[in-house]
Motif scaffolding. Structure first.
Motif, PDB file in Angstrom:
ATOM      1  N   THR A 319       0.848  -1.197   0.000  1.00 38.12           N
ATOM      2  CA  THR A 319       0.000   0.000   0.000  1.00 38.12           C
ATOM      3  C   THR A 319       0.883   1.247   0.000  1.00 38.12           C
ATOM      4  N   PRO A 320       0.760   2.105  -1.004  1.00 36.67           N
ATOM      5  CA  PRO A 320       1.600   3.319  -1.013  1.00 36.67           C
ATOM      6  C   PRO A 320       1.152   4.314   0.054  1.00 36.67           C
ATOM      7  N   GLU A 321       2.118   4.924   0.719  1.00 36.94           N
ATOM      8  CA  GLU A 321       1.815   5.942   1.737  1.00 36.94           C
ATOM      9  C   GLU A 321       1.474   7.266   1.044  1.00 36.94           C
ATOM     10  N   LEU A 322       0.669   8.069   1.726  1.00 37.28           N
ATOM     11  CA  LEU A 322       0.401   9.429   1.238  1.00 37.28           C
ATOM     12  C   LEU A 322       1.649  10.258   1.578  1.00 37.28           C
ATOM     13  N   ALA A 323       2.483  10.515   0.587  1.00 36.80           N
ATOM     14  CA  ALA A 323       3.789  11.113   0.876  1.00 36.80           C
ATOM     15  C   ALA A 323       4.036  12.378   0.047  1.00 36.80           C
ATOM     16  N   GLU A 325       5.648  16.816   0.465  1.00 37.60           N
ATOM     17  CA  GLU A 325       5.668  17.945   1.421  1.00 37.60           C
ATOM     18  C   GLU A 325       4.384  18.748   1.302  1.00 37.60           C
ATOM     19  N   ASP A 326       4.339  19.684   0.341  1.00 36.44           N
ATOM     20  CA  ASP A 326       3.096  20.446   0.147  1.00 36.44           C
ATOM     21  C   ASP A 326       2.086  19.672  -0.686  1.00 36.44           C
ATOM     22  N   HIS A 327       2.621  18.857  -1.590  1.00 36.21           N
ATOM     23  CA  HIS A 327       1.764  18.131  -2.530  1.00 36.21           C
ATOM     24  C   HIS A 327       1.938  16.627  -2.261  1.00 36.21           C
ATOM     25  N   LEU A 328       0.915  16.024  -1.667  1.00 40.54           N
ATOM     26  CA  LEU A 328       1.046  14.622  -1.245  1.00 40.54           C
ATOM     27  C   LEU A 328       0.283  13.702  -2.203  1.00 40.54           C
ATOM     28  N   ALA A 329       0.877  12.544  -2.474  1.00 34.90           N
ATOM     29  CA  ALA A 329       0.184  11.551  -3.301  1.00 34.90           C
ATOM     30  C   ALA A 329       0.521  10.158  -2.784  1.00 34.90           C
ATOM     31  N   ALA A 330      -0.473   9.254  -2.869  1.00 35.82           N
ATOM     32  CA  ALA A 330      -0.267   7.871  -2.445  1.00 35.82           C
ATOM     33  C   ALA A 330      -0.129   7.016  -3.694  1.00 35.82           C
ATOM     34  N   CYS A 331       1.080   6.981  -4.253  1.00 38.43           N
ATOM     35  CA  CYS A 331       1.297   6.239  -5.502  1.00 38.43           C
ATOM     36  C   CYS A 331       2.768   5.825  -5.579  1.00 38.43           C
ATOM     37  N   HIS A 332       3.025   4.555  -5.990  1.00 41.11           N
ATOM     38  CA  HIS A 332       4.412   4.099  -6.145  1.00 41.11           C
ATOM     39  C   HIS A 332       5.071   4.745  -7.361  1.00 41.11           C
ATOM     40  N   PHE A 333       4.271   5.144  -8.335  1.00 44.11           N
ATOM     41  CA  PHE A 333       4.832   5.745  -9.563  1.00 44.11           C
ATOM     42  C   PHE A 333       4.055   7.014  -9.910  1.00 44.11           C
ATOM     43  N   PRO A 334       4.243   8.070  -9.086  1.00 42.65           N
ATOM     44  CA  PRO A 334       3.452   9.299  -9.323  1.00 42.65           C
ATOM     45  C   PRO A 334       3.739   9.886 -10.703  1.00 42.65           C
ATOM     46  N   LEU A 335       2.713  10.507 -11.275  1.00 45.78           N
ATOM     47  CA  LEU A 335       2.856  11.134 -12.593  1.00 45.78           C
ATOM     48  C   LEU A 335       3.760  12.350 -12.456  1.00 45.78           C
ATOM     49  N   SER A 336       4.516  12.627 -13.512  1.00 44.02           N
ATOM     50  CA  SER A 336       5.380  13.818 -13.435  1.00 44.02           C
ATOM     51  C   SER A 336       4.817  14.883 -14.352  1.00 44.02           C
TER      52      SER A 336
END
Ligand code: SF4
Length: 336
Positions: A319-323, A325-336
């Motif tokens: 389960t990906p953590e919500l990670a 600083e200002d912009h948090l996302a819970a995803c192993h491969f966040p979109l860039s």
């Protein structure tokens, strides 16, 4: 967006303590079966939600129907008490409050419902409906009740002559103004706005949103604004939290969310948001298939992996953590 309010809200987030802290909030509903109503499982409507809300800001909470956003709102104000987790308001855990402290906190936390008609007793006059909370919480008596009711009717754009009318004599927009007045009359600090404009005509939606923004400025209110459409949320929110299957999967300032969503599910929601400028419509469309899995049996790992076009092996395992600083996302491969 009201720039004055926005400028006001962002520094507050950096310099002040949160007004409300939601920690690992869970709301499970038992699934019963058989003659003796044995519990055979749970619908995990909210499943480990964390969120800080700062004084004076509006946090928009968005997601598909059934993702748990309204349940979250009701659990936060303990209208439907949580199964587990903490709601800390002004430094105090709501579940530990009793007596006068609990009564005072109840007035500080209010809700505006989606359907103003079903939330107002059809057999009572508007004046009585607004007087009820004042009398119940012993905040006014005698003539002062009438004075406060008349004042509140004017604040929300009605008049004291509406006091003697019944809910069915009002239009949808007017009824929502009454719903707002009922929430506001106790002088709250935080209001959960549970899809307050979804049932209204588009032309009336803008009026109600502008009223909410004006009242926020005048009474220094903090909002949790729940909606399934991004239009209203974009207009009113300082930050947006995207929910999927009982969890927040992305949290960012409104502008960041619209410019640079990191979670594939947020991107899907944004793709559904209409763009007025035809020259900007040729962005890559992210498409997902399949239905939302059952909250009674959510997928292991990332709960979005059964629909995500970018899913890899790890997504169904961890389960990906919500990670962030200002912009948090819970995803192993966040979109860039
Ligand atoms: Fe998709 Fe994997 Fe990110 Fe989940 S963790 S949203 S499945 S890429």
């Amino acid at each position: 967006m009201n720039t004055k309010l926005k400028e006001h809200a962002i520094p507050l987030q950096q310099s002040q303590e949160p007004l409300l802290k939601v920690q690992n909030l869970k709301k499970y509903y038992p699934i019963k079966k058989g003659i003796i109503s044995r519990t055979v499982g749970h619908v995990k409507a909210v499943d480990g939600l964390n969120l800080d809300i700062y004084p004076g800001e509006t946090v928009g909470l968005v997601g598909e129907s059934g993702c748990g956003k309204s349940t979250t709102g009701r659990a936060i104000i303990h209208l439907d008490p949580p199964t587990a987790g903490k709601v800390i308001f002004k430094g105090k855990d709501l579940s530990t409050l009793t007596g006068p402290e609990l009564r005072k906190t109840r007035t500080d936390l209010q809700i505006i419902f989606q359907d103003p008609y079903s939330s107002l007793n059809p057999r009572k006059r508007i004046g009585d409906l607004l007087a009820e909370p004042l009398i119940h919480h012993k905040l006014a008596s005698g003539d002062e009740v009438h004075r406060k009711v008349d004042e509140m009717l004017e604040i929300v754009g009605l008049t004291k002559f509406h006091r003697n009318r019944y809910p069915h004599e009002f239009s949808g927009g007017q009824r929502q103004r009454v719903g707002i007045a009922r929430a506001l009359i106790l002088n709250p600090q935080l209001i959960v706005c549970d899809e307050p404009v979804s049932a209204l005509d588009v032309s009336i939606q803008a009026q109600v949103l502008n009223l909410l923004k004006d009242l926020q400025k005048e009474f220094k209110l903090t909002y949790l604004f729940i909606a399934h459409g991004l239009g209203a949320v974009k207009y009113i929110s300082d930050r947006i939290a995207v929910m999927y299957l009982g969890k927040i999967v992305e949290l960012a300032k409104t502008e960041d969310m619209f410019k640079n969503a990191k979670h594939p599910y947020s991107q899907v929601l944004l793709n559904a948001y209409p763009i007025p400028n035809p020259h900007k419509r040729n962005r890559d469309r992210l498409v997902i298939e399949g239905d939302v899995p059952s909250p009674a049996n959510p997928p292991k790992g990332c709960s979005f992996h059964t629909r995500c076009p970018f899913a890899q092996k790890i997504c169904s395992e961890q389960t990906p953590e919500l990670a962030g600083e200002d912009h948090l996302a819970a995803c192993h491969f966040p979109l860039s």
